[in-house]
Design a protein around this motif. Sequence first.
Motif, short mmCIF file in Angstrom:
data_model
loop_
_atom_site.label_atom_id
_atom_site.label_comp_id
_atom_site.label_asym_id
_atom_site.label_seq_id
_atom_site.Cartn_x
_atom_site.Cartn_y
_atom_site.Cartn_z
N UNK A 161 -12.58 22.56 29.57
CA UNK A 161 -11.37 22.69 28.73
C UNK A 161 -10.60 21.38 28.69
N UNK A 162 -10.41 20.76 29.85
CA UNK A 162 -9.71 19.48 29.89
C UNK A 162 -10.44 18.40 29.13
N UNK A 163 -11.77 18.37 29.25
CA UNK A 163 -12.56 17.36 28.55
C UNK A 163 -12.48 17.55 27.03
N UNK A 164 -12.53 18.81 26.59
CA UNK A 164 -12.44 19.10 25.15
C UNK A 164 -11.07 18.68 24.61
N UNK A 165 -10.01 19.02 25.36
CA UNK A 165 -8.67 18.62 24.92
C UNK A 165 -8.52 17.10 24.86
N UNK A 166 -9.05 16.43 25.86
CA UNK A 166 -8.94 14.99 25.93
C UNK A 166 -9.66 14.32 24.75
N UNK A 167 -10.91 14.69 24.57
CA UNK A 167 -11.69 14.09 23.48
C UNK A 167 -11.23 14.59 22.12
N UNK A 168 -10.76 15.84 22.08
CA UNK A 168 -10.26 16.36 20.81
C UNK A 168 -9.03 15.62 20.34
N UNK A 169 -8.13 15.27 21.29
CA UNK A 169 -6.94 14.49 20.92
C UNK A 169 -7.33 13.13 20.38
N UNK A 170 -8.28 12.48 21.03
CA UNK A 170 -8.74 11.16 20.59
C UNK A 170 -9.35 11.26 19.18
N UNK A 171 -10.18 12.34 18.97
CA UNK A 171 -10.82 12.54 17.68
C UNK A 171 -9.80 12.81 16.58
#
Length: 524
Positions: free
Chosen positions: A195-205
Motif C-alpha cells: 500500500x505504501x509503495x503504491x501510494x508513493x509511486x502513484x504520487x510520483x506518477x
Amino acid sequence: MQRRRLLFTIGLVFITATSFVAPVETFAAEDTCECWCESKEGAVSYAQGTDLEIPASDCRTFCAQDYPGYQMAVCATSSNQLPSQNINCFTADECTKQKGEPDKKYQPPECMNGRYYCYPDSSKAAKVTLSTSIGGLQVTGDLGEYISKVYTWLIGTATTIAIVFIMVAGLRWTLGGLSADQVGKAKKLIQNSVTGLVLLLGTYLLLATINPQLLKLQVPRFPMIKQIGLVTAGTSCGYLTGDNGYGGPYPGSPHNRSTFRSEDPKAGKPYKLEDATGTKCGDVAKVVEDWEGESLPDGTTCTYDSCPTPPPVLTSENANQFTKCFINVTGGQCLSCGQIVVGNLFIEPSSSVCAQLSLPEKSKPVTRKVTTRVRNFWPDAGEWQRNVSVPIINQCFWTKAGSMMDGINGPIDALTSSGTCAMLQIDCTKINDCEDYDTVPEVVNAQQTADLEAIRNHGVHNVAYGLAQVNTGDLSLTSICNDDPCEVEVEGKTQCRSNQLEPRVESWTEFVSLQGNDCVTVND
C-alpha cells in the motif's frame, strides 16, 4: 408584505453586487498628466492630437480603448514617474552592469520598448560544498536543485525500504509454517508495504502526468531593482563633478580635476550640470544627467559649496584666509573664522560653526633644553637637550570674552550677544615654559587681537543654590594652560596650572570674583 419582501430582496442584491465593484481611481477635473499605456510592444505614450498632456481622468479610458486587453501604465505628473524611471525596467547594459541577466524573451508591458526585467545571474551564485553527497550532488548554488535532489533520493530510499519489508514479510511467512499468528502478521506487513509503495509511486506518477516540472522544484526568480543615484537640492555640485569641494569628489573618482579628467578607465564620470546662476558659493545648478549618462527627473538640482583656494602654506599670519561656504535661505557666503563676529546677520556664531573653521595641526621639529632635578638632593642636577616635534595650532573657537568684541561695546556684547568666533594661534616652537602661554599665543578676529591671557574662564563649574551654569566660551587661558598642548611641563617634575579661581557662590550675598589669570609652573 410580499411587496416589502420583494423590495428588501432587490435592495440586498444591489448592495451585494455594488460591494464587489472595483473602486475607480478619480482625479481632479483640472489635473493633466503625460499618459502612458501598456501594450505588447511595451509602454507607449498616448498623445491626443498634438497635446502631450491630457486630463488625468481620461488617461485610463483612452488606454483601454486604443490598447484592448491592456491598461494604463502610468499617468505621469512629473518626470520621475515616467516609464523610463521604472526601477524594475533595465536596458541590457544596465542589467549587465548590475551583474544580472536580462529576460529578453518577455517585453513587460509597463516598460519602454527595449527594457526588460533583470534577474540575478545564476552562474555567479555562490557555491556551497555539501558535507554529505545526496544523489551524487556534492556542490550546488541553487536551493531548488538541492531540494529536488533530496526529494528524488527520498523516493528511491522509501521504495527500497518498502521492498525490503516485503522480503522480510515473505521470509516470516515461510518460516512461520502452520502458525496462524505468524502468517497473519506476515500478510499484514506485506499489505502495508505494498500500500505504501503504491501510494508513493502513484504520487510520483500523478505529478509527472500533470506537469513534469512539478518534480523539479525551482525557487521563483524575482526581478532585480535598478540602482539609481538620488540627488537632493543640498548635494554639493563639486561632489557630482569631481572637483574639490567640501562634499568631496564622486565615489571612485580621483580627488582633483586634473586626474579626474584623465583617460583612466577606472575613473568615475562626472554628472552633467547646467549652471543656472553661476558657480560661486550658494549658487544652484540643474543636474541634467547622472554619471552613466541617464537623464534625471526635472527639477533635480545641486548647490555649489566651494570657496577660493586658500594659500598653499597656511601660517598664523594668513590663517584667517581659510574660508568655508555657509548657506542659508538667502544664498551663500564664504566666511573665515575672523569674519563670524558679533553683528554678522548671515550666520550666528556658535561652537559648531566656529569649529568648522579650525585648521589641521601641523608639526614642527624643535630642540628643547631640559633641566633635570632630583628632589631632596640638589635643585639643579644639570641640563640636557632633546629633539621633539611640536604642533602649530590654528584653532577657531567660540567665545563671549568681551576682549574679543568691538571697542567700548565689548562688555555689553558679552552679556547680550551670541558671542563671536576667534582664531587661537599658537606656535609651540616659541612656547618654552608655562608662563609663555600668557602672552605668546594670539587670539584674532576681525574686531580685535588679544593675548591668550585676556581670554578668561570658559564656564562656571561650581554652582550653588540652583544657579544655572553660564558658558562663556570653548577655550580660555585656563583650559590651554592646564592642557599644555605644547608639552613644556617636565613629567614627574613640574606641570602647568592656571592660578585663576573659578567663580562660585559662597552664599546668597557673597560672590567670589575672578582672581588672577596667569599660567604658572608648579612642582608636581
